[in-house]
Design a protein around this motif. Structure first.
Motif, PDB file in Angstrom:
ATOM      1  N   ARG A 155     -17.184   4.502  -0.907  1.00 49.33           N
ATOM      2  CA  ARG A 155     -16.093   5.481  -0.797  1.00 49.33           C
ATOM      3  C   ARG A 155     -14.709   4.819  -0.742  1.00 49.33           C
ATOM      4  NH1 ARG A 155     -17.622  10.618  -0.477  1.00 49.33           N
ATOM      5  NH2 ARG A 155     -15.620  11.343   0.345  1.00 49.33           N
ATOM      6  N   PHE A 156     -14.553   3.753  -1.467  1.00 46.96           N
ATOM      7  CA  PHE A 156     -13.237   3.210  -1.781  1.00 46.96           C
ATOM      8  C   PHE A 156     -13.373   2.418  -3.073  1.00 46.96           C
ATOM      9  CE2 PHE A 156     -14.923  -0.406   0.663  1.00 46.96           C
ATOM     10  CZ  PHE A 156     -14.518  -1.495  -0.095  1.00 46.96           C
ATOM     11  N   ALA A 157     -12.255   2.226  -3.764  1.00 47.67           N
ATOM     12  CA  ALA A 157     -12.252   1.484  -5.028  1.00 47.67           C
ATOM     13  C   ALA A 157     -11.204   0.389  -4.955  1.00 47.67           C
ATOM     14  CB  ALA A 157     -11.960   2.415  -6.201  1.00 47.67           C
ATOM     15  N   HIS A 158     -11.534  -0.749  -5.550  1.00 43.24           N
ATOM     16  CA  HIS A 158     -10.652  -1.913  -5.535  1.00 43.24           C
ATOM     17  C   HIS A 158     -10.610  -2.489  -6.941  1.00 43.24           C
ATOM     18  CE1 HIS A 158      -9.856  -6.254  -3.900  1.00 43.24           C
ATOM     19  NE2 HIS A 158      -8.731  -5.642  -4.238  1.00 43.24           N
ATOM     20  N   GLU A 159      -9.425  -2.505  -7.546  1.00 45.24           N
ATOM     21  CA  GLU A 159      -9.292  -3.141  -8.866  1.00 45.24           C
ATOM     22  C   GLU A 159      -8.303  -4.295  -8.764  1.00 45.24           C
ATOM     23  OE1 GLU A 159      -6.663  -3.384 -11.089  1.00 45.24           O
ATOM     24  OE2 GLU A 159      -5.189  -2.105 -10.103  1.00 45.24           O
ATOM     25  N   VAL A 160      -8.571  -5.322  -9.549  1.00 47.87           N
ATOM     26  CA  VAL A 160      -7.732  -6.524  -9.537  1.00 47.87           C
ATOM     27  C   VAL A 160      -7.315  -6.849 -10.967  1.00 47.87           C
ATOM     28  CG1 VAL A 160      -7.594  -8.969  -8.952  1.00 47.87           C
ATOM     29  CG2 VAL A 160      -8.926  -7.413  -7.508  1.00 47.87           C
ATOM     30  N   GLY A 161      -6.035  -6.698 -11.250  1.00 50.52           N
ATOM     31  CA  GLY A 161      -5.483  -7.106 -12.541  1.00 50.52           C
ATOM     32  C   GLY A 161      -5.883  -6.251 -13.722  1.00 50.52           C
ATOM     33  N   SER A 213      -5.069  -3.009  -6.660  1.00 50.78           N
ATOM     34  CA  SER A 213      -4.943  -1.703  -6.010  1.00 50.78           C
ATOM     35  C   SER A 213      -6.198  -1.400  -5.209  1.00 50.78           C
ATOM     36  CB  SER A 213      -4.726  -0.592  -7.047  1.00 50.78           C
ATOM     37  OG  SER A 213      -3.515  -0.761  -7.741  1.00 50.78           O
ATOM     38  N   LEU A 214      -5.996  -0.660  -4.122  1.00 49.68           N
ATOM     39  CA  LEU A 214      -7.090  -0.188  -3.283  1.00 49.68           C
ATOM     40  C   LEU A 214      -6.909   1.317  -3.118  1.00 49.68           C
ATOM     41  CD1 LEU A 214      -9.482  -1.287  -1.519  1.00 49.68           C
ATOM     42  CD2 LEU A 214      -7.864  -1.283   0.403  1.00 49.68           C
ATOM     43  N   ALA A 215      -7.976   2.092  -3.327  1.00 50.21           N
ATOM     44  CA  ALA A 215      -7.865   3.556  -3.300  1.00 50.21           C
ATOM     45  C   ALA A 215      -8.943   4.164  -2.419  1.00 50.21           C
ATOM     46  CB  ALA A 215      -7.970   4.122  -4.716  1.00 50.21           C
ATOM     47  N   VAL A 216      -8.582   5.279  -1.770  1.00 52.33           N
ATOM     48  CA  VAL A 216      -9.526   6.045  -0.948  1.00 52.33           C
ATOM     49  C   VAL A 216      -9.392   7.524  -1.315  1.00 52.33           C
ATOM     50  CG1 VAL A 216      -9.364   4.405   0.961  1.00 52.33           C
ATOM     51  CG2 VAL A 216      -7.874   6.424   0.941  1.00 52.33           C
ATOM     52  N   VAL A 252      -1.728  -9.416  -5.945  1.00 52.59           N
ATOM     53  CA  VAL A 252      -3.115  -9.648  -5.539  1.00 52.59           C
ATOM     54  C   VAL A 252      -3.211 -10.271  -4.151  1.00 52.59           C
ATOM     55  CG1 VAL A 252      -5.217 -10.932  -6.083  1.00 52.59           C
ATOM     56  CG2 VAL A 252      -3.939  -9.811  -7.915  1.00 52.59           C
ATOM     57  N   SER A 253      -2.359 -11.230  -3.873  1.00 51.70           N
ATOM     58  CA  SER A 253      -2.435 -11.942  -2.587  1.00 51.70           C
ATOM     59  C   SER A 253      -2.134 -11.051  -1.394  1.00 51.70           C
ATOM     60  CB  SER A 253      -1.474 -13.133  -2.591  1.00 51.70           C
ATOM     61  OG  SER A 253      -0.130 -12.691  -2.747  1.00 51.70           O
ATOM     62  N   GLU A 254      -1.504  -9.881  -1.636  1.00 53.19           N
ATOM     63  CA  GLU A 254      -1.111  -8.988  -0.548  1.00 53.19           C
ATOM     64  C   GLU A 254      -2.060  -7.813  -0.374  1.00 53.19           C
ATOM     65  OE1 GLU A 254       2.957  -7.827  -1.104  1.00 53.19           O
ATOM     66  OE2 GLU A 254       3.598  -9.864  -1.612  1.00 53.19           O
ATOM     67  N   VAL A 255      -3.062  -7.690  -1.239  1.00 49.48           N
ATOM     68  CA  VAL A 255      -3.999  -6.570  -1.143  1.00 49.48           C
ATOM     69  C   VAL A 255      -5.257  -7.043  -0.424  1.00 49.48           C
ATOM     70  CG1 VAL A 255      -5.352  -4.858  -2.405  1.00 49.48           C
ATOM     71  CG2 VAL A 255      -3.065  -5.468  -3.195  1.00 49.48           C
ATOM     72  N   SER A 256      -5.254  -6.841   0.874  1.00 49.44           N
ATOM     73  CA  SER A 256      -6.389  -7.197   1.718  1.00 49.44           C
ATOM     74  C   SER A 256      -7.167  -5.919   2.052  1.00 49.44           C
ATOM     75  CB  SER A 256      -5.901  -7.872   3.006  1.00 49.44           C
ATOM     76  OG  SER A 256      -6.909  -7.879   3.989  1.00 49.44           O
ATOM     77  N   VAL A 257      -8.428  -5.881   1.660  1.00 54.39           N
ATOM     78  CA  VAL A 257      -9.243  -4.699   1.955  1.00 54.39           C
ATOM     79  C   VAL A 257      -9.329  -4.492   3.463  1.00 54.39           C
ATOM     80  CG1 VAL A 257     -11.553  -3.682   1.766  1.00 54.39           C
ATOM     81  CG2 VAL A 257     -10.572  -4.943  -0.176  1.00 54.39           C
ATOM     82  N   GLU A 258      -9.515  -5.549   4.212  1.00 51.41           N
ATOM     83  CA  GLU A 258      -9.652  -5.442   5.666  1.00 51.41           C
ATOM     84  C   GLU A 258      -8.396  -4.862   6.310  1.00 51.41           C
ATOM     85  OE1 GLU A 258     -10.329  -8.097   3.871  1.00 51.41           O
ATOM     86  OE2 GLU A 258     -12.530  -8.113   4.009  1.00 51.41           O
ATOM     87  N   LEU A 315      -7.466  -0.960   4.062  1.00 52.90           N
ATOM     88  CA  LEU A 315      -8.414   0.149   4.033  1.00 52.90           C
ATOM     89  C   LEU A 315      -8.293   1.070   5.244  1.00 52.90           C
ATOM     90  CD1 LEU A 315     -10.649   1.492   2.420  1.00 52.90           C
ATOM     91  CD2 LEU A 315     -12.303  -0.034   3.523  1.00 52.90           C
ATOM     92  N   PRO A 316      -8.218   0.550   6.479  1.00 52.67           N
ATOM     93  CA  PRO A 316      -8.055   1.467   7.620  1.00 52.67           C
ATOM     94  C   PRO A 316      -6.762   2.288   7.557  1.00 52.67           C
ATOM     95  CG  PRO A 316      -8.735  -0.713   8.363  1.00 52.67           C
ATOM     96  CD  PRO A 316      -8.359  -0.853   6.918  1.00 52.67           C
ATOM     97  N   LEU A 317      -5.680   1.674   7.080  1.00 50.56           N
ATOM     98  CA  LEU A 317      -4.409   2.387   6.986  1.00 50.56           C
ATOM     99  C   LEU A 317      -4.476   3.495   5.926  1.00 50.56           C
ATOM    100  CD1 LEU A 317      -1.948  -0.651   7.158  1.00 50.56           C
ATOM    101  CD2 LEU A 317      -2.475   0.990   8.974  1.00 50.56           C
ATOM    102  N   LEU A 318      -5.094   3.195   4.794  1.00 52.80           N
ATOM    103  CA  LEU A 318      -5.255   4.199   3.743  1.00 52.80           C
ATOM    104  C   LEU A 318      -6.117   5.362   4.231  1.00 52.80           C
ATOM    105  CD1 LEU A 318      -5.764   1.841   0.680  1.00 52.80           C
ATOM    106  CD2 LEU A 318      -3.981   3.589   0.844  1.00 52.80           C
TER     107      LEU A 318
END
Length: 263
Positions: free
Chosen positions: A195-201, A209-212, A231-237, A240-243
């Motif tokens: 229930r989340f998606a993560h794409e890189v480049g 991008s990280l999506a919920v 990319v270096s600033e997109v941390s799932v950990e 994800l909670p903020l999204l």
């Protein structure tokens, strides 16, 4: 760039159908089009395109600037009155602004539009502008985090994924964009589970991008919320909670809007 109309699809006979094709010619992100380009992209013959463009300009649906046309302010005014998007945007925007302030990532709110995602809202600072997206713009769902998420959770998502791949294959925006239907389907299964998606480049090199999901109060998912940054600033950990917290806030806001007034 190909025309908006597929070669094997007959041109609508009605005036309204041809007018719709003229307006849809701007969906690729073009701001201004000359008459010849408007005709080519829409598939409407130049003479007919000219007559219809003149009428659309009289109604305020197109604006003419010397030799070019652009979408008119009347379209924007009408679009703000579409009930579903108007309520969703009004509820979401303050929460999206807070999320941007906390993450400094570009924040998007998007819905599925066939095989594409349509961006209802975008919050970005000058240093974090994601140039491929804009409010009212569309991108292939297979490339974007919001698109993958909405395809994965939609009842007809797998069918739409197959439609995306029909003919020339999946559209690619970068050399990292998924191009295989089988690969996309495997990704959608994983997204459905987590229930989340993560794409890189896949949309822009060097960005991720990280999506919920953003559920309606009844649990139906009709929108997705995403954060986009280098990319270096997109941390799932971290993100994800903020999204998810922001998405839950939007859902609560929609429930409050739908609740009957207290007498």
């Amino acid at each position: 760039m190909s025309s908006y109309v597929d070669e094997d699809v007959a041109l609508p006979n009605s005036v309204l159908g041809k007018a719709q094709l003229l307006l849809a010619a701007f969906e690729s992100g073009a701001v201004r089009l000359r008459l010849s380009e408007l005709s080519r992209r829409s598939g409407v013959p130049k003479a007919s395109a000219y007559r219809l463009a003149q009428e659309l300009a009289q109604w305020g649906l197109l604006d003419r600037h010397e030799e070019t046309y652009q979408l008119g302010m009347r379209l924007f005014q009408l679009g703000q009155r579409v009930p579903a998007s108007a309520v969703l945007r009004s509820v979401a925007r303050p929460l999206l602004t807070d999320l941007f302030a906390r993450t400094r990532a570009t924040i998007h709110l998007a819905v599925l539009d066939g095989t594409h995602v349509l961006f209802l809202e975008k919050i970005a600072g000058e240093a974090s502008v994601h140039t491929h997206s804009h409010v009212g713009g569309r991108l292939p769902a297979s490339c974007t985090a919001t698109g993958k998420l909405l395809l994965a959770l939609a009842p007809d998502g797998q069918q739409n994924a197959a439609l995306l791949a029909h003919g020339a294959g999946l559209p690619g925006l970068t050399d990292r964009s998924v191009r295989s239907e089988d690969t996309l389907k495997r990704q959608l299964i994983a997204v459905q589970r987590q229930r989340f998606a993560h794409e890189v480049g896949e949309v822009r090199a060097g960005y991720a991008s990280l999506a919920v999901p953003v559920p309606d109060p009844d649990g139906t998912v009709r929108a997705a919320l995403s954060a986009t940054a280098p990319v270096s600033e997109v941390s799932v950990e971290r993100l994800l909670p903020l999204l998810r917290m922001t998405a839950a806030g939007v859902t609560r806001g929609l429930a409050d809007q739908a609740a009957p007034p207290v007498r």
